[in-house]
Design a protein around this motif. Sequence first.
Motif, PDB file in Angstrom:
ATOM      1  N   HIS A  36      44.067  46.612  36.184  1.00  0.00           N
ATOM      2  CA  HIS A  36      43.272  46.358  34.986  1.00  0.00           C
ATOM      3  C   HIS A  36      43.608  47.318  33.851  1.00  0.00           C
ATOM      4  CE1 HIS A  36      40.871  43.005  36.271  1.00  0.00           C
ATOM      5  NE2 HIS A  36      40.588  43.615  37.407  1.00  0.00           N
ATOM      6  N   GLY A  42      44.426  41.793  35.799  1.00  0.00           N
ATOM      7  CA  GLY A  42      43.759  41.142  36.921  1.00  0.00           C
ATOM      8  C   GLY A  42      44.112  39.669  37.019  1.00  0.00           C
ATOM      9  N   LEU A  43      44.173  39.007  35.873  1.00  0.00           N
ATOM     10  CA  LEU A  43      44.491  37.573  35.866  1.00  0.00           C
ATOM     11  C   LEU A  43      45.956  37.314  36.186  1.00  0.00           C
ATOM     12  CD1 LEU A  43      42.531  36.509  32.652  1.00  0.00           C
ATOM     13  CD2 LEU A  43      41.858  36.150  35.024  1.00  0.00           C
ATOM     14  N   PRO A  72      35.641  41.559  47.117  1.00  0.00           N
ATOM     15  CA  PRO A  72      35.117  41.061  45.832  1.00  0.00           C
ATOM     16  C   PRO A  72      33.673  41.510  45.569  1.00  0.00           C
ATOM     17  CG  PRO A  72      36.134  39.274  47.071  1.00  0.00           C
ATOM     18  CD  PRO A  72      36.061  40.449  47.982  1.00  0.00           C
ATOM     19  N   ASN A  75      33.822  45.222  44.525  1.00  0.00           N
ATOM     20  CA  ASN A  75      34.401  45.325  43.185  1.00  0.00           C
ATOM     21  C   ASN A  75      33.415  44.871  42.119  1.00  0.00           C
ATOM     22  OD1 ASN A  75      37.241  46.258  42.700  1.00  0.00           O
ATOM     23  ND2 ASN A  75      37.592  44.954  44.472  1.00  0.00           N
ATOM     24  N   SER A  76      32.740  43.777  42.381  1.00  0.00           N
ATOM     25  CA  SER A  76      31.768  43.263  41.418  1.00  0.00           C
ATOM     26  C   SER A  76      30.602  44.227  41.256  1.00  0.00           C
ATOM     27  CB  SER A  76      31.276  41.879  41.863  1.00  0.00           C
ATOM     28  OG  SER A  76      30.429  41.333  40.883  1.00  0.00           O
ATOM     29  N   MET A  81      33.788  43.611  38.004  1.00  0.00           N
ATOM     30  CA  MET A  81      34.910  42.679  38.051  1.00  0.00           C
ATOM     31  C   MET A  81      35.255  42.426  39.510  1.00  0.00           C
ATOM     32  SD  MET A  81      37.460  43.556  34.943  1.00  0.00           S
ATOM     33  CE  MET A  81      37.576  45.326  34.914  1.00  0.00           C
ATOM     34  N   PRO A  82      35.264  41.224  39.937  1.00  0.00           N
ATOM     35  CA  PRO A  82      35.065  40.029  39.131  1.00  0.00           C
ATOM     36  C   PRO A  82      33.602  39.880  38.713  1.00  0.00           C
ATOM     37  CG  PRO A  82      35.292  39.439  41.441  1.00  0.00           C
ATOM     38  CD  PRO A  82      35.539  40.911  41.340  1.00  0.00           C
ATOM     39  N   VAL A  86      31.955  34.324  38.545  1.00  0.00           N
ATOM     40  CA  VAL A  86      33.150  33.778  39.195  1.00  0.00           C
ATOM     41  C   VAL A  86      33.279  34.229  40.655  1.00  0.00           C
ATOM     42  CG1 VAL A  86      34.445  33.482  37.055  1.00  0.00           C
ATOM     43  CG2 VAL A  86      34.675  35.602  38.341  1.00  0.00           C
ATOM     44  N   ILE A  90      36.187  33.316  43.662  1.00  0.00           N
ATOM     45  CA  ILE A  90      36.993  34.410  44.204  1.00  0.00           C
ATOM     46  C   ILE A  90      36.769  34.517  45.711  1.00  0.00           C
ATOM     47  CG2 ILE A  90      37.376  36.914  44.175  1.00  0.00           C
ATOM     48  CD1 ILE A  90      38.368  35.594  41.617  1.00  0.00           C
ATOM     49  N   ASP A 144      45.241  30.458  37.924  1.00  0.00           N
ATOM     50  CA  ASP A 144      46.156  31.294  38.720  1.00  0.00           C
ATOM     51  C   ASP A 144      47.583  30.752  38.679  1.00  0.00           C
ATOM     52  OD1 ASP A 144      44.074  32.953  39.311  1.00  0.00           O
ATOM     53  OD2 ASP A 144      43.994  32.474  41.442  1.00  0.00           O
TER      54      ASP A 144
END
Length: 169
Positions: A36, A42-43, A72, A75-76, A81-82, A86, A90, A144
């Motif tokens: 990031h 990230g994308l 995930p 991280n969120s 993020m994410p 979303v 994920i 993606d």
Amino acid sequence: METTVKLYSLNFRQAKTYWFTLLFVAGNLILPQLCHLIPQGGLILLPIYFFTLIAAYKFGIRVGLLTAVLSPLANSALFGMPAAAVLPEILIKSVTLAVAAAMAARYLKSVSLLAMVAVVLAYQIIGSLFEWVLTGSFLTAMQDFRLGVPGMLLQIVAGYALLKWLAKR
């Protein structure tokens, strides 16, 4: 290019399952933060999936699924993020990756570039179909494939290299 490796299938009663899960979740926390630093990193690089691939392929479905779900969510919760909006998409892709990687490892009992390609394409195609259903947007579901090709290639090549390196240990 095929490498025979010692693959494991750890169960939930083994402490190793949780130690390896913590290690791979930590990797899935650190790698996305590094990615990031790059605009749209990230994308483009899809870093949250990398250690899930390694965990499931090398240590089996249980370590893979724990890593797939916890990474995930952690991280969120820690970094936003994410984004929570979303997370379902994920999580579906992450769990699909864990299942595909564990199945490929169990069936093939080796690591090859072709196996990595199959695993990455499987989770991306299945995950994108679910994302299309959830979002109702084909363009969002194909993000993606539009932006994340470098990340998919990184998963294939670096995943193969790391699994091959781990095979020697």
